[in-house]
Design an enzyme around this catalytic site. Structure first.
Site, PDB file in Angstrom:
ATOM      1  N   HIS A 198     -19.332  -8.511  -4.236  1.00 20.37           N
ATOM      2  CA  HIS A 198     -20.750  -8.188  -4.160  1.00 20.37           C
ATOM      3  C   HIS A 198     -20.909  -6.759  -3.635  1.00 20.37           C
ATOM      4  O   HIS A 198     -21.426  -6.515  -2.553  1.00 20.37           O
ATOM      5  CB  HIS A 198     -21.463  -9.192  -3.273  1.00 20.37           C
ATOM      6  CG  HIS A 198     -21.454 -10.580  -3.837  1.00 20.37           C
ATOM      7  ND1 HIS A 198     -20.324 -11.372  -3.848  1.00 20.37           N
ATOM      8  CD2 HIS A 198     -22.425 -11.319  -4.408  1.00 20.37           C
ATOM      9  CE1 HIS A 198     -20.616 -12.536  -4.404  1.00 20.37           C
ATOM     10  NE2 HIS A 198     -21.891 -12.517  -4.754  1.00 20.37           N
ATOM     11  N   GLU A 211     -13.335 -13.502  -2.862  1.00 21.71           N
ATOM     12  CA  GLU A 211     -14.288 -12.499  -2.358  1.00 21.71           C
ATOM     13  C   GLU A 211     -15.521 -13.237  -1.867  1.00 21.71           C
ATOM     14  O   GLU A 211     -15.759 -14.381  -2.244  1.00 21.71           O
ATOM     15  CB  GLU A 211     -14.670 -11.498  -3.453  1.00 21.71           C
ATOM     16  CG  GLU A 211     -15.314 -12.094  -4.699  1.00 21.71           C
ATOM     17  CD  GLU A 211     -16.800 -12.374  -4.579  1.00 21.71           C
ATOM     18  OE1 GLU A 211     -17.455 -11.771  -3.699  1.00 21.71           O
ATOM     19  OE2 GLU A 211     -17.308 -13.204  -5.341  1.00 21.71           O
ATOM     20  N   SER A 268     -19.817 -14.641  -8.685  1.00 23.47           N
ATOM     21  CA  SER A 268     -20.641 -15.284  -7.677  1.00 23.47           C
ATOM     22  C   SER A 268     -20.687 -16.790  -7.947  1.00 23.47           C
ATOM     23  O   SER A 268     -19.654 -17.426  -8.060  1.00 23.47           O
ATOM     24  CB  SER A 268     -22.035 -14.648  -7.648  1.00 23.47           C
ATOM     25  OG  SER A 268     -22.748 -15.032  -6.502  1.00 23.47           O
TER      26      SER A 268
END
Length: 410
Positions: free
Chosen positions: A363, A293, A186
């Protein structure tokens, strides 16, 4: 070799792990009571950021595994893996969740030397910029010895503010000498990109302290794959189809017949990677494989960020693009046909690069940790999917890790 597990009472375990009762959970309470207090309802009240996985997204299979595990005898091993936390982004949010995660890590064999950093806060961040940068810079200066594992606390936002404050070249060299593994994803993508770009050091795309191990019911698949990536020097991941990216894509989108590709895999969260475009902190890997992503971004925003990278020349000289989960993208309010699949097909036409979709990371639940900055070979398999095989990255001795501790109550 079978790992020897010892069942210890809770007071003995906390003393061995170096976690005081006063720091969080009272020793007279069982972990079962703590889990009850830290209920699913409380988890839902917490504000989710990009590193969190809403409980509704956890698969039924994963939930069933966790329920089954509660009937299994609780076992822990004495923590021996030198571990330090770094808190580069959001403040934790729930002390109970943090303490639960710390105890699970200790049960699994990770000896955390600096748990106190989880209590820092400045505005929305886990401390001031200087405090957060010091988690890494103190290792670069030699003020703190490099551990075996540097584990991110959580993502969210804030890591980009630290990039000019760390000597990445020296940090990378020290980490290579020590065999240190930095793990996160992230917002931590900013840290991982800077470490690779300026320190020539790999890292691990993996779950983090708060966002996974502190959950009421951690995802067992993600926990097992975290342990696998930490301990297996020849990690391989098979991707059966493109569904995690889009059900409207083939697993391999290419102009010609796909060939076996070998190169350095790099990247991470698309929002963060695109924000680094044009900076010295974005890796410039010749013959690389770009991994991307994201979560909660509509198709047009995904395309805009991909165009940021394309117009900045980031895809030039790369061999392929790999997409993980692009979860929660929703539908376009102007035309439902304009979806993630349309965006990726447009990218393939722009770049001419083969695009591999459906990699099981992002995620999402049931994700497979893997090394960034390592050598990666991508090859098509006979069932319509593909395989990624990784080499040349640091690992930890498997006997030092008790994987089940990552989700057990203690």
């Amino acid at each position: 070799m079978t790992k020897k597990l010892s069942v210890v009472n809770r007071r003995q375990f906390l003393r061995q792990a170096g976690i005081s009762a006063g720091a969080g959970l009272v020793a007279s309470h069982s972990m079962t009571q703590v889990l009850a207090a830290n209920s699913a309802e409380q988890d839902r009240r917490l504000q989710f950021t990009k590193d969190d996985l809403p409980t509704s997204w956890v698969s039924e299979e994963s939930a069933a595994q966790t329920t089954t595990s509660q009937a299994v005898e609780r076992t822990c091993i004495a923590p021996s893996i030198e571990t330090r936390l770094f808190a580069s982004s959001n403040v934790g949010g729930s002390n109970e969740r943090i303490q639960l995660a710390l105890q699970r890590l200790a049960c699994a064999g990770f000896k955390v030397d600096n748990p106190a950093i989880t209590s820092r806060q400045y505005l929305r961040f886990a401390g001031t910029d200087s405090q957060r940068a010091s988690d890494l810079q103190n290792i670069a200066t030699g003020a703190i010895e490099a551990p075996k594992l540097l584990l991110g606390v959580r993502g969210g936002y804030g890591a980009v503010r630290l990039l000019p404050m760390v000597d990445w070249s020296t940090l990378g060299r020290i980490m290579q000498e020590r065999g240190t593994i930095l793990a996160g994803f992230s917002d931590v993508t900013a840290i991982q990109c800077a470490l690779l770009a300026k320190g020539d050091m790999s890292s691990l795309a993996a779950p983090m302290l708060y966002s996974e191990f502190g959950k009421t019911n951690p995802d067992q698949v993600s926990c097992r794959q975290f342990s696998e990536a930490l301990t297996n020097p020849s990690l391989a991941i098979t991707v059966p189809d493109a569904s995690l990216t889009s059900t409207n894509l083939p697993s391999i989108l290419a102009s010609g017949e796909p060939k076996t590709i070998t190169g350095t895999i790099w990247g991470g969260n698309l929002s963060v990677v695109s924000a680094l475009a044009g900076s010295e902190y974005l890796p410039r890997i010749r013959g690389g494989i770009v991994f991307l992503e994201d979560v909660g971004e509509q198709a047009y925003r995904i395309e805009r960020m991909l165009y940021d990278l394309y117009l900045a020349g980031v895809f030039e000289g790369q061999q392929a693009i790999v997409f993980g989960a692009l979860s929660g993208s929703g539908e376009d309010s102007y035309d439902k046909r304009y979806d993630v699949a349309t965006v990726i097909r447009q990218l393939q036409q722009l770049t001419g690069l083969p695009i591999y979709s459906g990699m099981s990371f992002g995620h999402i639940g049931n994700k497979h940790s893997f090394p960034l900055g390592a050598r990666c070979q991508i090859s098509e398999n006979t069932t319509g999917g593909y395989q990624l095989a990784f080499t040349d990255y640091s690992t930890i001795k498997a006997a030092s890790v008790h994987t089940e501790g990552l989700w057990q109550s203690v």
